[in-house]
Design a protein around this motif. Sequence first.
Motif, PDB file in Angstrom:
ATOM      1  N   ALA A   1      17.065 -19.371  -2.176  1.00  0.00           N
ATOM      2  CA  ALA A   1      17.659 -18.139  -1.664  1.00  0.00           C
ATOM      3  C   ALA A   1      17.351 -16.969  -2.596  1.00  0.00           C
ATOM      4  N   ARG A   2      17.429 -17.207  -3.889  1.00  0.00           N
ATOM      5  CA  ARG A   2      17.126 -16.134  -4.838  1.00  0.00           C
ATOM      6  C   ARG A   2      15.647 -15.759  -4.801  1.00  0.00           C
ATOM      7  N   LEU A   3      14.803 -16.722  -4.407  1.00  0.00           N
ATOM      8  CA  LEU A   3      13.371 -16.455  -4.312  1.00  0.00           C
ATOM      9  C   LEU A   3      13.083 -15.312  -3.356  1.00  0.00           C
ATOM     10  N   TRP A   4      13.868 -15.196  -2.283  1.00  0.00           N
ATOM     11  CA  TRP A   4      13.668 -14.103  -1.338  1.00  0.00           C
ATOM     12  C   TRP A   4      13.854 -12.754  -2.007  1.00  0.00           C
ATOM     13  N   ASP A   5      14.810 -12.665  -2.945  1.00  0.00           N
ATOM     14  CA  ASP A   5      15.016 -11.415  -3.672  1.00  0.00           C
ATOM     15  C   ASP A   5      13.783 -11.069  -4.515  1.00  0.00           C
ATOM     16  N   LEU A   6      13.193 -12.070  -5.135  1.00  0.00           N
ATOM     17  CA  LEU A   6      11.997 -11.836  -5.949  1.00  0.00           C
ATOM     18  C   LEU A   6      10.831 -11.392  -5.086  1.00  0.00           C
ATOM     19  N   VAL A   7      10.683 -12.019  -3.928  1.00  0.00           N
ATOM     20  CA  VAL A   7       9.604 -11.637  -3.014  1.00  0.00           C
ATOM     21  C   VAL A   7       9.814 -10.203  -2.529  1.00  0.00           C
ATOM     22  N   SER A   8      11.060  -9.841  -2.246  1.00  0.00           N
ATOM     23  CA  SER A   8      11.357  -8.479  -1.807  1.00  0.00           C
ATOM     24  C   SER A   8      11.019  -7.467  -2.890  1.00  0.00           C
ATOM     25  N   ARG A   9      11.352  -7.787  -4.140  1.00  0.00           N
ATOM     26  CA  ARG A   9      11.003  -6.891  -5.251  1.00  0.00           C
ATOM     27  C   ARG A   9       9.493  -6.754  -5.371  1.00  0.00           C
ATOM     28  N   GLU A  10       8.782  -7.864  -5.254  1.00  0.00           N
ATOM     29  CA  GLU A  10       7.322  -7.841  -5.330  1.00  0.00           C
ATOM     30  C   GLU A  10       6.741  -6.935  -4.237  1.00  0.00           C
ATOM     31  N   ARG A  11       7.269  -7.075  -3.022  1.00  0.00           N
ATOM     32  CA  ARG A  11       6.771  -6.280  -1.901  1.00  0.00           C
ATOM     33  C   ARG A  11       7.015  -4.792  -2.116  1.00  0.00           C
ATOM     34  N   LEU A  12       8.208  -4.429  -2.577  1.00  0.00           N
ATOM     35  CA  LEU A  12       8.524  -3.015  -2.780  1.00  0.00           C
ATOM     36  C   LEU A  12       7.663  -2.408  -3.888  1.00  0.00           C
ATOM     37  N   LEU A  13       7.427  -3.155  -4.949  1.00  0.00           N
ATOM     38  CA  LEU A  13       6.569  -2.661  -6.026  1.00  0.00           C
ATOM     39  C   LEU A  13       5.132  -2.492  -5.536  1.00  0.00           C
ATOM     40  N   LEU A  14       4.671  -3.443  -4.720  1.00  0.00           N
ATOM     41  CA  LEU A  14       3.321  -3.328  -4.180  1.00  0.00           C
ATOM     42  C   LEU A  14       3.232  -2.148  -3.213  1.00  0.00           C
ATOM     43  N   GLU A  15       4.265  -1.961  -2.423  1.00  0.00           N
ATOM     44  CA  GLU A  15       4.281  -0.832  -1.486  1.00  0.00           C
ATOM     45  C   GLU A  15       4.166   0.492  -2.238  1.00  0.00           C
ATOM     46  N   ASP A  16       4.860   0.612  -3.357  1.00  0.00           N
ATOM     47  CA  ASP A  16       4.769   1.830  -4.169  1.00  0.00           C
ATOM     48  C   ASP A  16       3.348   2.029  -4.693  1.00  0.00           C
ATOM     49  N   ALA A  17       2.726   0.934  -5.139  1.00  0.00           N
ATOM     50  CA  ALA A  17       1.362   1.028  -5.667  1.00  0.00           C
ATOM     51  C   ALA A  17       0.376   1.409  -4.573  1.00  0.00           C
ATOM     52  N   VAL A  18       0.572   0.861  -3.381  1.00  0.00           N
ATOM     53  CA  VAL A  18      -0.283   1.220  -2.250  1.00  0.00           C
ATOM     54  C   VAL A  18      -0.128   2.701  -1.924  1.00  0.00           C
ATOM     55  N   ALA A  19       1.116   3.177  -1.921  1.00  0.00           N
ATOM     56  CA  ALA A  19       1.390   4.577  -1.596  1.00  0.00           C
ATOM     57  C   ALA A  19       0.692   5.530  -2.570  1.00  0.00           C
ATOM     58  N   GLU A  20       0.602   5.135  -3.816  1.00  0.00           N
ATOM     59  CA  GLU A  20      -0.054   5.978  -4.815  1.00  0.00           C
ATOM     60  C   GLU A  20      -1.540   6.172  -4.508  1.00  0.00           C
ATOM     61  N   ARG A  21      -2.121   5.187  -3.842  1.00  0.00           N
ATOM     62  CA  ARG A  21      -3.556   5.200  -3.607  1.00  0.00           C
ATOM     63  C   ARG A  21      -3.959   5.621  -2.198  1.00  0.00           C
ATOM     64  N   SER A  22      -3.125   5.324  -1.212  1.00  0.00           N
ATOM     65  CA  SER A  22      -3.591   5.384   0.172  1.00  0.00           C
ATOM     66  C   SER A  22      -3.616   6.777   0.779  1.00  0.00           C
ATOM     67  N   GLY A  23      -2.635   7.608   0.417  1.00  0.00           N
ATOM     68  CA  GLY A  23      -2.506   8.889   1.098  1.00  0.00           C
ATOM     69  C   GLY A  23      -2.017   8.748   2.526  1.00  0.00           C
ATOM     70  N   ARG A  24      -1.507   7.567   2.875  1.00  0.00           N
ATOM     71  CA  ARG A  24      -1.037   7.314   4.235  1.00  0.00           C
ATOM     72  C   ARG A  24       0.492   7.395   4.286  1.00  0.00           C
ATOM     73  N   ASP A  25       1.041   7.231   5.494  1.00  0.00           N
ATOM     74  CA  ASP A  25       2.491   7.335   5.637  1.00  0.00           C
ATOM     75  C   ASP A  25       3.177   6.036   5.214  1.00  0.00           C
ATOM     76  N   GLN A  26       4.525   6.097   5.195  1.00  0.00           N
ATOM     77  CA  GLN A  26       5.304   4.961   4.685  1.00  0.00           C
ATOM     78  C   GLN A  26       5.089   3.711   5.511  1.00  0.00           C
ATOM     79  N   LEU A  27       4.933   3.859   6.822  1.00  0.00           N
ATOM     80  CA  LEU A  27       4.732   2.697   7.686  1.00  0.00           C
ATOM     81  C   LEU A  27       3.439   1.980   7.331  1.00  0.00           C
ATOM     82  N   TRP A  28       2.382   2.730   7.125  1.00  0.00           N
ATOM     83  CA  TRP A  28       1.093   2.132   6.759  1.00  0.00           C
ATOM     84  C   TRP A  28       1.201   1.403   5.430  1.00  0.00           C
TER      85      TRP A  28
END
Length: 206
Positions: free
Chosen positions: A119-146
């Motif tokens: 169950a706690r693993l889901w929290d770690l995966v969620s943190r990983e996803r949000l950090l990756l989303e931030d890194a993608v946003a820095e590079r992509s120039g696209r909207d939040q959905l993308w």
Amino acid sequence: MGLREKKAEKVRAAIYEAMIALAERDGYEAATVEQVAERAEVAVSTVYRYFANKDAILLDPIERTVGLLAGRLRARPETEDVAVSLGWTVRAALDMSPEELARLRRLRAQLDRAPGPRARLWDLVSRERLLLEDAVAERSGRDQLWNAAAAHLTLMIVGMAHDHDRESLDETAPADYADRIIMMLHAGAGAPIPARAPRADQDGRP
């Protein structure tokens, strides 16, 4: 890494190895922190100095990699297309030695039987996803959905590759299996991507 840091890493590794060995022998729920300390040849207080509880011990190898995908994406050339950078990020994350794969398989086998850490693993995966989303946003120039979709799909590919390694008799390496998934998703017609359904009318009929 200094001498103190090396010693700390050695202690952490000993505690984790004791935890995984006890879980394999007696089951995760039966293992106690006291048993872990005894097997690792450290004091109970030392275990708690490094870990809040035994769930944290079992999840340590995963928790310590949270943010790794985002870091690898940021390490790619800024002029590189972000989709290509994500492909390299996936390969780097999955390109593991046989020893690393064996350790991961041992851990996943225990997580399958341990509801608390799983169950706690889901929290770690969620943190990983949000950090990756931030890194993608820095590079992509696209909207939040993308950016969110890119992060979700990247983690999906990594997860599918790990699942295949654990569940299939096919000996395709995880990194190569991820390449197969990526190629399939980019195949266009015939790719298993849900198509947009027509809106239903007021009677619920398409």
